[in-house]
Design a protein around this motif. Sequence first.
Motif, PDB file in Angstrom:
ATOM      1  N   MET A 131      48.581  21.161  43.980  1.00  0.00           N
ATOM      2  CA  MET A 131      48.435  22.721  44.618  1.00  0.00           C
ATOM      3  C   MET A 131      49.826  23.439  44.379  1.00  0.00           C
ATOM      4  O   MET A 131      49.930  24.560  44.146  1.00  0.00           O
ATOM      5  CB  MET A 131      47.926  22.645  45.889  1.00  0.00           C
ATOM      6  CG  MET A 131      46.353  22.432  45.990  1.00  0.00           C
ATOM      7  SD  MET A 131      45.515  23.416  45.139  1.00  0.00           S
ATOM      8  CE  MET A 131      44.030  22.602  45.250  1.00  0.00           C
ATOM      9  N   PHE A 132      50.887  22.579  44.881  1.00  0.00           N
ATOM     10  CA  PHE A 132      52.043  23.464  44.525  1.00  0.00           C
ATOM     11  C   PHE A 132      52.575  23.741  43.272  1.00  0.00           C
ATOM     12  O   PHE A 132      53.466  24.489  42.977  1.00  0.00           O
ATOM     13  CB  PHE A 132      53.250  22.766  45.301  1.00  0.00           C
ATOM     14  CG  PHE A 132      53.697  23.032  46.702  1.00  0.00           C
ATOM     15  CD1 PHE A 132      54.003  24.311  46.995  1.00  0.00           C
ATOM     16  CD2 PHE A 132      53.530  22.082  47.758  1.00  0.00           C
ATOM     17  CE1 PHE A 132      54.577  24.701  48.067  1.00  0.00           C
ATOM     18  CE2 PHE A 132      53.672  22.772  49.057  1.00  0.00           C
ATOM     19  CZ  PHE A 132      54.340  23.908  49.235  1.00  0.00           C
ATOM     20  N   SER A 133      51.889  22.831  42.253  1.00  0.00           N
ATOM     21  CA  SER A 133      52.347  23.149  41.004  1.00  0.00           C
ATOM     22  C   SER A 133      51.753  24.494  40.500  1.00  0.00           C
ATOM     23  O   SER A 133      52.205  25.206  39.569  1.00  0.00           O
ATOM     24  CB  SER A 133      51.646  22.304  40.087  1.00  0.00           C
ATOM     25  OG  SER A 133      50.417  22.146  40.181  1.00  0.00           O
ATOM     26  N   TYR A 134      50.689  25.008  41.411  1.00  0.00           N
ATOM     27  CA  TYR A 134      50.101  26.430  40.890  1.00  0.00           C
ATOM     28  C   TYR A 134      50.941  27.382  41.821  1.00  0.00           C
ATOM     29  O   TYR A 134      51.257  28.508  41.184  1.00  0.00           O
ATOM     30  CB  TYR A 134      48.724  26.749  41.210  1.00  0.00           C
ATOM     31  CG  TYR A 134      47.633  25.594  40.694  1.00  0.00           C
ATOM     32  CD1 TYR A 134      47.434  25.643  39.295  1.00  0.00           C
ATOM     33  CD2 TYR A 134      46.943  24.573  41.233  1.00  0.00           C
ATOM     34  CE1 TYR A 134      46.542  25.025  38.493  1.00  0.00           C
ATOM     35  CE2 TYR A 134      46.366  23.562  40.652  1.00  0.00           C
ATOM     36  CZ  TYR A 134      45.894  24.099  39.338  1.00  0.00           C
ATOM     37  OH  TYR A 134      45.054  23.315  38.483  1.00  0.00           O
ATOM     38  N   LEU A 135      51.547  27.304  42.988  1.00  0.00           N
ATOM     39  CA  LEU A 135      52.134  28.199  43.944  1.00  0.00           C
ATOM     40  C   LEU A 135      53.536  28.395  43.328  1.00  0.00           C
ATOM     41  O   LEU A 135      54.069  29.556  43.549  1.00  0.00           O
ATOM     42  CB  LEU A 135      52.118  27.505  45.314  1.00  0.00           C
ATOM     43  CG  LEU A 135      50.700  27.790  45.934  1.00  0.00           C
ATOM     44  CD1 LEU A 135      50.763  27.334  47.342  1.00  0.00           C
ATOM     45  CD2 LEU A 135      50.252  29.295  45.997  1.00  0.00           C
ATOM     46  N   ILE A 136      54.089  27.308  42.620  1.00  0.00           N
ATOM     47  CA  ILE A 136      55.699  27.520  42.524  1.00  0.00           C
ATOM     48  C   ILE A 136      55.935  28.406  41.263  1.00  0.00           C
ATOM     49  O   ILE A 136      57.207  28.909  41.078  1.00  0.00           O
ATOM     50  CB  ILE A 136      56.150  26.119  42.463  1.00  0.00           C
ATOM     51  CG1 ILE A 136      57.899  26.339  42.701  1.00  0.00           C
ATOM     52  CG2 ILE A 136      55.974  25.536  41.029  1.00  0.00           C
ATOM     53  CD1 ILE A 136      58.004  26.539  44.085  1.00  0.00           C
ATOM     54  N   TRP A 137      55.117  28.444  40.258  1.00  0.00           N
ATOM     55  CA  TRP A 137      55.437  29.193  38.960  1.00  0.00           C
ATOM     56  C   TRP A 137      55.881  30.656  39.260  1.00  0.00           C
ATOM     57  O   TRP A 137      56.723  31.082  38.625  1.00  0.00           O
ATOM     58  CB  TRP A 137      54.339  29.248  38.121  1.00  0.00           C
ATOM     59  CG  TRP A 137      53.017  29.775  38.333  1.00  0.00           C
ATOM     60  CD1 TRP A 137      52.029  29.276  38.879  1.00  0.00           C
ATOM     61  CD2 TRP A 137      52.638  31.295  37.881  1.00  0.00           C
ATOM     62  NE1 TRP A 137      50.812  30.413  39.083  1.00  0.00           N
ATOM     63  CE2 TRP A 137      51.422  31.516  38.467  1.00  0.00           C
ATOM     64  CE3 TRP A 137      53.538  32.337  37.389  1.00  0.00           C
ATOM     65  CZ2 TRP A 137      50.704  32.763  38.388  1.00  0.00           C
ATOM     66  CZ3 TRP A 137      52.769  33.805  37.324  1.00  0.00           C
ATOM     67  CH2 TRP A 137      51.284  33.925  37.844  1.00  0.00           C
TER      68      TRP A 137
END
Length: 460
Positions: A131-137
């Motif tokens: 989920m953080f891979s989506y939020l961090i970009w």
Amino acid sequence: MTKEIKTALLMAASLFMEILDGTIVTTALPKMAQYFHTGSATIALLISVYLITVAVFIPLSGWMANRFGKKKIWIIAVIIFTLSSLGSAVAPSFTFLLIMRIIQGISGALLTPTARLIVLEKTPPSQLLKMFSYLIWPALVAPAIAPLIGGFIVTYWSWQWIFLINVPIGLIIVLIGIKLIDADKINKTTTFDFLGFLEITFSSSIILVGAELATHGKNYWLSAIGLIVLGVILGFIVFKHLKKVDNPLFSLDALKITSFRICQTSGSVLWLCVGALPYILTIFLQTVFHWSAVKAGSYVLFIFIGNIGIKPFTNAIIRKLGYRGALLSSFVMIFITSIALAFIQINTFPIVIMFLALVSGVGRSLALTAYSGLSFSEVDTKDRNSANTLNAVVSTLAQGMGISLMTVVVGLLQIFFPITIAYEQGFVVLGLLMIFPAIEVLFLPKNIGHATIGVSYVKH
């Protein structure tokens, strides 16, 4: 695509809009100064006022999310951000524009932590990294592409479009959000820690005002240092208050967890570099190489290409190397590329500058994804609201300090060296900053955060 992933992507889109708006304005400042017939120091208030307002109101976000509901606060924040963007575009005077920027800052402060909380609160540890891979970009992409987009807009259109582009994006995000996001529980009994809010407001404001003052030249450095020291002292008072009060603005309990604490200490240094590198590279290419804003922005864009290019592989790399290995690898990349940028010349092959920016982007993307996944890996679900608020406060201050620190460093170096050498050594300083997080991460257990990366890591 699951509903959870759709929600994460929607939240990421709202974060992208807010972060881009916070950075893209820098490119348009000269045009805006001409339009409103003001000096460079006055027009720069549009940046500092926004950053300070965001830092001041972020601590409110966790309490408001509990009191009124995350969905409601997020939707209201996006609507206000969109309307204030429209107001900024049609501003008849500089004072009116400044007021709109303050309103944008308030809405941005509520939007950012709430968007993350909507995704994080119900996410099991095993899914956090994903989920953080989506939020961090958005945090990676926005600062890197802002110089190019901003340069293009002010060169071929007008500065008003920097704000107008938010209007359709904001409206679409709100309409999708109303249907997609589930309603959440509201805790009407939540008490408000007014004293804590006042203390952290003064502390954050004084630190950022000091940082901003430092960018106005050496005549202000003594005052700036005094303000930053005062802000840090107030920060300790805030810390003591939040520890002892029964119903704090947000709890500090998450700091007892090593994986979370490390992300606030060494992670802050990385956030500082994330904010500073695109800025110093853009200014270097324009000031020393005398390139146009669009040409300089097109080179800085390769940081963004590195961010995005590595993104499909970051989770796999973290699973293979573990959090510690992934972070150390990223620090090495950031260190080497920052030092190497100090040696580029006007006649350096363009592909070399592009490659260095790209590898730097890869390192930044990998590090921020690892830090983000690690930070909440051992935080209990019920404590994520407070941990998220604290994390947002720390990262906002770190990013706000990044550009100011590099401005002061380059300014100090110009006292002793020509401007070209001053900027070159500025890149060296950015690289050397990676030593602190590398030392801190080196002493972490090899299996730290393993719950978020599955059984495959344990086998290694």
